[in-house]
Design an enzyme around this catalytic site. Structure first.
Site, PDB file in Angstrom:
ATOM      1  N   LYS A  61       0.957  -1.060  -0.026  1.00 20.99           N
ATOM      2  CA  LYS A  61       0.093   0.054   0.144  1.00 20.99           C
ATOM      3  C   LYS A  61       0.826   1.248  -0.071  1.00 20.99           C
ATOM      4  CE  LYS A  61      -2.390   1.764   3.847  1.00 20.99           C
ATOM      5  NZ  LYS A  61      -2.490   3.239   3.868  1.00 20.99           N
ATOM      6  N   ASP A  68      -3.418   4.126  -2.342  1.00 20.51           N
ATOM      7  CA  ASP A  68      -4.414   4.659  -1.298  1.00 20.51           C
ATOM      8  C   ASP A  68      -4.314   6.320  -1.153  1.00 20.51           C
ATOM      9  OD1 ASP A  68      -6.265   4.851   1.043  1.00 20.51           O
ATOM     10  OD2 ASP A  68      -4.816   3.979   2.524  1.00 20.51           O
ATOM     11  N   LYS A  98      -7.412   7.992  -1.544  1.00 21.47           N
ATOM     12  CA  LYS A  98      -8.616   8.550  -0.846  1.00 21.47           C
ATOM     13  C   LYS A  98      -9.320   9.649  -1.946  1.00 21.47           C
ATOM     14  CE  LYS A  98      -8.267   6.623   3.584  1.00 21.47           C
ATOM     15  NZ  LYS A  98      -6.788   6.366   3.830  1.00 21.47           N
ATOM     16  N   ASP A 128     -13.715  14.269  -4.963  1.00 18.32           N
ATOM     17  CA  ASP A 128     -13.846  15.587  -5.679  1.00 18.32           C
ATOM     18  C   ASP A 128     -14.973  15.441  -6.531  1.00 18.32           C
ATOM     19  OD1 ASP A 128     -13.010  18.038  -6.910  1.00 18.32           O
ATOM     20  OD2 ASP A 128     -11.041  17.669  -6.391  1.00 18.32           O
ATOM     21  N   THR A 187     -12.301   6.174  10.615  1.00 17.70           N
ATOM     22  CA  THR A 187     -12.322   5.724  11.980  1.00 17.70           C
ATOM     23  C   THR A 187     -12.046   6.602  12.933  1.00 17.70           C
ATOM     24  OG1 THR A 187     -10.475   4.482  11.701  1.00 17.70           O
ATOM     25  CG2 THR A 187     -12.054   3.093  11.214  1.00 17.70           C
ATOM     26  N   ARG A 194       2.910  -1.531  11.004  1.00 15.18           N
ATOM     27  CA  ARG A 194       4.070  -1.663  11.896  1.00 15.18           C
ATOM     28  C   ARG A 194       4.083  -3.145  12.531  1.00 15.18           C
ATOM     29  NH1 ARG A 194       1.722   3.407  14.926  1.00 15.18           N
ATOM     30  NH2 ARG A 194      -0.242   2.556  13.689  1.00 15.18           N
TER      31      ARG A 194
HETATM   32  O1  C5P Z   1       0.964   0.371  11.203  1.00 16.33           O
HETATM   33  P1  C5P Z   1      -0.383  -0.102  11.254  1.00 16.33           P
HETATM   34  O2  C5P Z   1      -0.707  -1.590  11.140  1.00 16.33           O
HETATM   35  O3  C5P Z   1      -1.371   0.532  12.095  1.00 16.33           O
HETATM   36  O4  C5P Z   1      -0.855   0.656   9.711  1.00 16.33           O
HETATM   37  C1  C5P Z   1      -2.197   0.851   9.363  1.00 16.33           C
HETATM   38  C2  C5P Z   1      -2.315   1.524   8.184  1.00 16.33           C
HETATM   39  O5  C5P Z   1      -3.734   1.477   7.575  1.00 16.33           O
HETATM   40  C3  C5P Z   1      -1.853   2.795   8.095  1.00 16.33           C
HETATM   41  O6  C5P Z   1      -1.334   3.120   6.683  1.00 16.33           O
HETATM   42  C4  C5P Z   1      -3.068   3.770   8.278  1.00 16.33           C
HETATM   43  O7  C5P Z   1      -2.932   4.881   7.765  1.00 16.33           O
HETATM   44  C5  C5P Z   1      -4.163   2.906   7.653  1.00 16.33           C
HETATM   45  N1  C5P Z   1      -5.624   3.142   8.104  1.00 16.33           N
HETATM   46  C6  C5P Z   1      -5.896   2.863   9.441  1.00 16.33           C
HETATM   47  N2  C5P Z   1      -7.169   3.131   9.959  1.00 16.33           N
HETATM   48  C7  C5P Z   1      -8.299   3.667   9.118  1.00 16.33           C
HETATM   49  C8  C5P Z   1      -7.731   3.909   7.590  1.00 16.33           C
HETATM   50  C9  C5P Z   1      -6.503   3.487   7.261  1.00 16.33           C
HETATM   51  O8  C5P Z   1      -5.016   2.351  10.141  1.00 16.33           O
HETATM   52  N3  C5P Z   1      -9.185   3.810   9.452  1.00 16.33           N
END
Ligand code: C5P
Length: 234
Positions: free
Chosen positions: A34, A61, A63, A66, A123, A214
């Site tokens: 991603k 990604d 998003k 527009d 979220t 992560r």
């Molecule tokens: O490191 P981690 O597993 O928390 O990363 C989650 C990924 O999903 C990040 O790129 C974050 O921006 C994305 N994301 C999220 N929650 C959302 C939408 C996207 O954690 N509601």
């Protein structure tokens, strides 16, 4: 689909060097990479091509949100880049989503249109914030409402919290892909995520793809972390 193909790794880094090092380590161990706003803004469309050149499928990604014409043209360019999946905001409305779907179909080689994923309610927005903006429904009601609109407009899937998956599956049926971040294996640090689920429970709930950052990217051994997760969901 192999278990590992369900894993989307979030390349939440700001340099090409870091991104490509991760792709090299994880190629074949996960399904998709991603690229989000930070990496894309820093490195441009070239980073998409470079990940693909290493054999990685790309989830762009950005998003998009527009007017229909502008989103359609941006989707067309992303389709020309050969991305595997990409996001647009469902709150852009049915006309916007239809224009995006049409653009992706027209620009892609036959049967190769990217999976267009709809973002419903971020979220980070809670009930209070939605009321402040002027929405009269709860976040949960909004998510279902927007997801149904996305399906009607021809999108291929929805990005949601894992906690929303069961309700979404019920509302949308089997044909839409459900893609969820907020995934944490029990051995990983939770960090700033709030409503989390383990990979195993997410798959049980009906998730098709999980976005994981992560727990894999910050691990000392990202390939081993990805393998562990694939094993858990197998
Ligand atoms: O490191 P981690 O597993 O928390 O990363 C989650 C990924 O999903 C990040 O790129 C974050 O921006 C994305 N994301 C999220 N929650 C959302 C939408 C996207 O954690 N509601």
């Amino acid at each position: 689909m192999k278990p590992a193909d369900k894993i989307i790794v979030a390349l939440d880094v700001k340099t090409e060097k870091e991104a490509l090092a991760l792709v090299k380590k994880l190629k074949g161990k996960v399904g998709v990479f991603k690229i989000g706003k930070e990496l894309f803004t820093a490195c441009g469309p070239a980073i998409v091509k470079k990940v693909q050149k290493l054999g990685g499928k790309v989830f762009l990604d950005l998003k998009f949100h527009d007017i229909p014409n502008t989103v359609a043209k941006a989707v067309l360019q992303a389709t020309k880049l050969g991305v595997y999946m990409m996001t647009i905001h469902t709150s852009g409305g049915v006309e916007m989503m239809k224009a995006a779907t049409q653009a992706a179909k027209e620009a892609a080689p036959k049967g190769k249109a990217p999976i267009l994923l709809g973002v419903t309610i971020l979220t980070s927005l809670d009930d209070k914030t939605l009321k402040e903006i002027g929405f009269k429904y709860t976040p949960e009601q909004m998510v279902i409402r927007l997801a149904k609109m996305a399906k009607a407009a021809g999108l291929g899937g929805i990005v949601s919290s894992p906690k929303e998956v069961k309700k979404l599956r019920k509302a949308l049926g089997a044909s839409m892909f459900l893609v969820t971040p907020g995934i944490r294996p029990i051995w990983a640090a939770v960090g700033d995520q709030k409503r989390i689920m383990t990979p195993k429970d997410a798959v049980k709930a009906g998730v098709d793809f999980m976005v994981i950052g992560r727990p894999i990217t910050a691990s000392k051994n990202p390939a081993q972390a990805a393998d562990l997760i694939a094993k858990e969901i197998a």
